[in-house]
Design an enzyme around this catalytic site. Structure first.
Site, short mmCIF file in Angstrom:
data_model
loop_
_atom_site.label_atom_id
_atom_site.label_comp_id
_atom_site.label_asym_id
_atom_site.label_seq_id
_atom_site.Cartn_x
_atom_site.Cartn_y
_atom_site.Cartn_z
N LYS A 79 0.85 -1.20 0.00
CA LYS A 79 0.00 0.00 0.00
C LYS A 79 0.88 1.24 0.00
O LYS A 79 1.92 1.27 0.68
CB LYS A 79 -0.91 -0.03 1.23
CG LYS A 79 -1.95 1.09 1.28
CD LYS A 79 -2.89 0.92 2.46
CE LYS A 79 -3.95 2.01 2.52
NZ LYS A 79 -4.87 1.85 3.67
N SER A 154 -9.81 1.91 2.64
CA SER A 154 -8.92 2.65 1.78
C SER A 154 -7.88 1.78 1.07
O SER A 154 -7.29 2.24 0.08
CB SER A 154 -8.18 3.71 2.60
OG SER A 154 -7.37 3.12 3.57
N SER A 178 -10.06 -0.43 6.85
CA SER A 178 -9.47 -0.32 5.51
C SER A 178 -8.77 -1.56 4.98
O SER A 178 -8.40 -1.58 3.81
CB SER A 178 -8.50 0.85 5.47
OG SER A 178 -9.23 2.03 5.30
N1 GLN Z 1 -13.12 4.24 5.83
C1 GLN Z 1 -12.61 4.67 7.10
C2 GLN Z 1 -12.23 6.12 7.04
O1 GLN Z 1 -12.45 6.71 6.05
C3 GLN Z 1 -11.46 3.80 7.50
C4 GLN Z 1 -10.20 4.18 6.85
C5 GLN Z 1 -9.07 3.31 7.27
O2 GLN Z 1 -9.23 2.28 7.92
N2 GLN Z 1 -7.89 3.76 6.90
O3 GLN Z 1 -11.75 6.67 7.96
#
Ligand code: GLN
Length: 486
Positions: A79, A154, A178
């Site tokens: 990532k 994400s 995410s």
């Molecule tokens: N979708 C969640 C957010 O927007 C989680 C993001 C994540 O786990 N990095 O904060």
């Protein structure tokens, strides 16, 4: 014979028996990337030459009889918020478009030592803020099971690449879901480790008290291999625990899993897509058939978890992102008239809308007059969540829920409605708030052929139990990953 569609576990055996070389494997993965990357948009940066050189190096070592780790020679995608020395690390943001870290994240140091091959860096929501990969500055990654739909986020690039065979496994990061949500939407496995079991050194911080790096793969064993390679104390990250970790892969034991009791929190089955619920219930039946016992439990705080998560995560993000000011590193605006103007323009131009929204929300909840009303209450609530989970684990070994309330949604469907997008995390955020480990496991598809995932949550440092149960389900359900875009 194609190799890109095999699991890391299978490939590890083939490599160690010298049935294949890492060069053949890496070339096969790049051939696959050439065939489907234009469809998926999973990668931000490809490092083909370095990967082929690395593969040759590993083959050489193997030929010389050197003892190698089980991951040696396997292409693992990373990532793009995990610092990789001499490889651009963008966080999918204009702010870091040209940032090349002079050092490796600790997880990268460990994986390099283990001899992995890095095919490239994977797309994500900007600074890991989002649930669909649509907030990336560069491009929107697509779900290989339906290219009109999101892969989740994400870590959407990581999940899409693993699901499409553009790498064998990947690292993602999970602040509120995410790793698990994109794994679920792409029909593969993902582990959010116990907070403090994996070093965050070199992970570009979003919300430091919630972030963890973890593995995404096409089998339970792949997660166990990769997690085993990255976990452990690190003197560069004071939040990592001092403890011994087992050899997770070797210790996988489905017999113990059969004796377990799993709690089903009723709040997590409210308001989810009926087809998701149906598949999760079928999975429960499958496990019951092996002797696993289930009981209904209640985690009443769940209702407030999303609100608390968005307060805590945004507060920490607003502080963590203060470093991007055009002075130290990253983007700087071209025309300005003095320092304040430079700060303002740099940050206005360098960050996307979602990141700005989080910074503003975070700054607001931390400001005097509002701190007590929002941030302090969210932190108190966090204690309540921890206590609720602790109490629940007195009566059961693990907890099972859906991973995501819905299957992959259409690109563009939720991006204009932040609150709807935030709902994607309703089943996953409590785990981060409580610092627990959780795994997402594929458990079928809906009538559109879109993958569905279930989530197993365990007490702190219970990753082995999660792997045991995941493996049991994988075996009993006869799971075998069906590669899309063939
Ligand atoms: N979708 C969640 C957010 O927007 C989680 C993001 C994540 O786990 N990095 O904060």
């Amino acid at each position: 014979m194609s190799l890109y569609d095999k699991t890391a576990y299978e490939l590890s055996e083939m490599l160690s028996k010298k049935e294949i070389s890492s060069r053949e494997l890496t070339a096969d993965v790049f051939q696959r990337i050439d065939a489907v990357e234009d469809l998926t948009n999973a990668y931000v940066t490809l490092t083909r030459e370095e990967a082929m050189d690395r593969a040759a190096e590993i083959d050489q070592k193997r030929a010389e009889g050197e003892e190698l780790s089980p991951l040696a020679g396997i292409p693992i995608g990373i990532k793009d918020n995990i610092c990789t020395k001499n490889i651009r690390t963008t966080c999918s943001s204009k702010m870091l478009e040209n940032f090349v870290p002079p050092y490796n994240a600790t997880v990268m140091e460990r994986l390099q030592k283990d001899g992995i091959v890095i095919p490239g860096k994977l797309n994500m929501d900007e600074f890991a803020m989002g649930s669909s990969t649509e907030t990336s500055y560069f491009k929107t990654t697509k779900n290989p099971h339906d290219l009109t739909r999101v892969p989740g986020g994400s870590s959407g690039g990581s999940a899409s690449a693993v699901a499409a065979g553009e790498c064998i496994a990947a690292l993602g990061s999970d602040t509120g879901g995410s790793i698990r949500q994109p794994a679920s939407l792409c029909g593969i496995f993902g582990l959010k480790p116990t907070y403090g079991s994996v070093s965050r050194f070199g992970l570009v911080a979003f919300a430091s008290s919630l972030d963890q790096i973890g593995p995404i793969g096409r089998s339970t064993k792949d997660l166990a291999m990769l997690y085993g390679a990255i976990c452990g104390h690190d003197h560069y990250d004071a939040t990592t625990a001092y403890r011994e970790y087992p050899d997770f892969l070797k210790e996988i034991n489905t017999a113990v899993a059969k004796d377990m009791v799993i709690g089903l929190p009723k709040e997590y089955f409210n308001g989810i897509d009926p087809q998701v619920e149906e598949k999760v219930r079928e999975a429960i039946k499958t496990l019951e058939g092996c002797g696993v016992r289930f009981k209904e439990i209640s985690l009443p705080s769940t209702e407030y978890a999303l609100s608390a998560y968005y307060i805590i995560a945004s507060a920490e993000a607003s502080s963590n992102l203060a470093r991007f000011d055009g002075v130290k590193y990253g983007y700087r605006t071209e025309n300005y008239t003095g320092l304040t103007d430079m700060y303002e323009k740099t940050r206005s131009e360098g960050f996307g809308d979602e990141v700005k929204r989080r910074i503003m929300l975070g700054t607001f909840v931390l400001s005097s007059g509002y701190y007590d009303a929002y941030y302090k209450r969210a932190k108190l609530f966090q204690k309540q969540v921890v206590a609720e989970f602790n109490q629940a684990f007195e009566g059961c070994d693990l907890i099972l829920t859906p991973t995501s309330p819905v299957t992959a949604f259409k690109i563009g469907e939720n991006i204009g409605d932040p609150l709807k997008m935030y709902m994607s995390d309703v089943c996953t955020v409590t785990v981060n708030i409580a610092g627990l480990p959780a795994i997402s496991i594929p458990c079928g598809k809906d009538d559109k052929g879109l993958p569905i995932g279930l989530q197993l949550i365990g007490p702190k440092f219970s990753e082995q139990a999660l792997f045991n149960m995941s493996e049991l389900y994988e075996m009993e359900s006869g799971f075998s990953y069906e590669m899309p875009l063939k």
